[in-house]
Scaffold this motif. Sequence first.
Motif, PDB file in Angstrom:
ATOM      1  N   LEU A  44      -3.112   3.003 -10.132  1.00  0.00           N
ATOM      2  CA  LEU A  44      -3.514   1.859  -9.314  1.00  0.00           C
ATOM      3  C   LEU A  44      -4.362   1.006 -10.248  1.00  0.00           C
ATOM      4  N   ARG A  67      -0.054   3.456  -3.334  1.00  0.00           N
ATOM      5  CA  ARG A  67      -1.343   3.297  -4.027  1.00  0.00           C
ATOM      6  C   ARG A  67      -2.132   4.586  -4.194  1.00  0.00           C
ATOM      7  N   ALA A 110       0.991   0.703  -8.979  1.00  0.00           N
ATOM      8  CA  ALA A 110       0.552   0.016  -7.761  1.00  0.00           C
ATOM      9  C   ALA A 110      -0.483  -1.046  -8.086  1.00  0.00           C
ATOM     10  N   ASN A 111      -0.308  -2.176  -7.402  1.00  0.00           N
ATOM     11  CA  ASN A 111      -1.269  -3.274  -7.479  1.00  0.00           C
ATOM     12  C   ASN A 111      -2.205  -3.107  -6.278  1.00  0.00           C
ATOM     13  N   PRO A 112      -3.514  -3.060  -6.492  1.00  0.00           N
ATOM     14  CA  PRO A 112      -4.410  -2.776  -5.356  1.00  0.00           C
ATOM     15  C   PRO A 112      -4.444  -3.887  -4.315  1.00  0.00           C
ATOM     16  N   LYS A 159      -8.866   1.030   2.733  1.00  0.00           N
ATOM     17  CA  LYS A 159      -8.255   0.691   1.445  1.00  0.00           C
ATOM     18  C   LYS A 159      -9.350   0.328   0.442  1.00  0.00           C
ATOM     19  N   SER A 168       0.821  -1.217   0.000  1.00  0.00           N
ATOM     20  CA  SER A 168       0.000   0.000   0.000  1.00  0.00           C
ATOM     21  C   SER A 168       0.858   1.272   0.000  1.00  0.00           C
ATOM     22  N   LYS A 211     -10.637   5.254  -6.664  1.00  0.00           N
ATOM     23  CA  LYS A 211      -9.529   5.628  -7.561  1.00  0.00           C
ATOM     24  C   LYS A 211      -9.516   4.745  -8.814  1.00  0.00           C
ATOM     25  N   ILE A 212      -9.653   3.430  -8.638  1.00  0.00           N
ATOM     26  CA  ILE A 212      -9.566   2.513  -9.788  1.00  0.00           C
ATOM     27  C   ILE A 212     -10.730   2.768 -10.746  1.00  0.00           C
ATOM     28  N   GLU A 214      -9.457   2.888  -2.589  1.00  0.00           N
ATOM     29  CA  GLU A 214      -8.915   2.292  -3.818  1.00  0.00           C
ATOM     30  C   GLU A 214     -10.015   2.077  -4.860  1.00  0.00           C
TER      31      GLU A 214
END
Length: 344
Positions: free
Chosen positions: A106, A99, A124-126, A219, A96, A226-227, A223
């Motif tokens: 992300l 991210r 970044a990998n979520p 998260k 994290s 964002k994604i 996340e």
Amino acid sequence: KQYHVAVVGATGAVGQQMVRTLEDRNFPVGTLTLLSSERSAGKTMRFRGEEIEVQAASPERFEGVDIALFSAGGAVSKALAPEAVRRGAVVIDNTSAFRMDEDVPLVVPEVNGSDLTWHNGIIANPNCSTIQMVVALEPIRKAFGLERVIVSTYQAVSGAGAQAIEELHAQTKAVLEGKPVEANILPVKSDRKHYPIAFNAIPQIDKFQDNGFTFEEMKMINETKKIMHMPELKVAATCVRIPVASGHSESVYIEVEQDGVTVADLHEVLREAPGVVLQDDPSEQLYPMPVHCVGQYDVFVGRIRRDLDHPRGFHLWIVADNLLKGAASNSVQIAEHLQKLGLI
Ligand code: 11C
């Protein structure tokens, strides 16, 4: 083209799956460098029939590396990812650490693969529980719009690493043999108190934040927005650890934007969705379960029902292998997508 790939944290629960996935998906690896802490250095790991020695991670080890897959904790990523980038590598980071940075994409390739075009060296990998949820929600959003998400998770211990898997096994054995149960890892290794996970459910994953949510829950909330490029999306999460070794499950309530959507509409969309396997037939007692999803790269969706009170509300059950789609295979898919876009 063949790539020089480095895996940082190679001996960990996710690192081992990264090595396996690179081989299994036939990623064009020319050279594989395996890196770890000093403690694990010297071990060997098998890749395409060859034994490769694991080396202690240091900045110099990234000389000549094209792609570095990091999964050795946030502190290692913060210290070494910029060193890898400085030496010309593209970093795909499974922690994290970066991210939510504005200049770090992300990425879940099925959802927002095109965000890879604006990376500055680090991608970044979520978080695992976020990845499986957005893979299922994005096709629904595209077809019918999405207003609200309320998720409760049933997360496997492997999300907390190899030591947590050992703890589940040891505690289960101790309970069955009538011996005292020791808890040293879960819910959070670095938190003050530890509770048994065997024959239990722990409503804490990661540390509590000032707003009463845990970091894992935040998260999932941040996340997802964002994604999916939806800062306005209403998201709430409750994350729970259960005594399953691998495979995260999620009960997800959504409200779509469009009126008149039916369960059959959702089935149609999810049947065609990339990375999704629809397993939804109550008449056959068909629904996804962790025991069937472990070892698979896809996200499995079932138990789709329309809410009894809200006309635009639906309930879904989403399961995936948290070490694969939730971590290792999503990272390797990011590398594959970079290659497809001509970015490596
Ligand atoms: C868990 N989701 O199941 C966590 C593990 O931010 O990548 C993944 C932590 C992360 O405990």
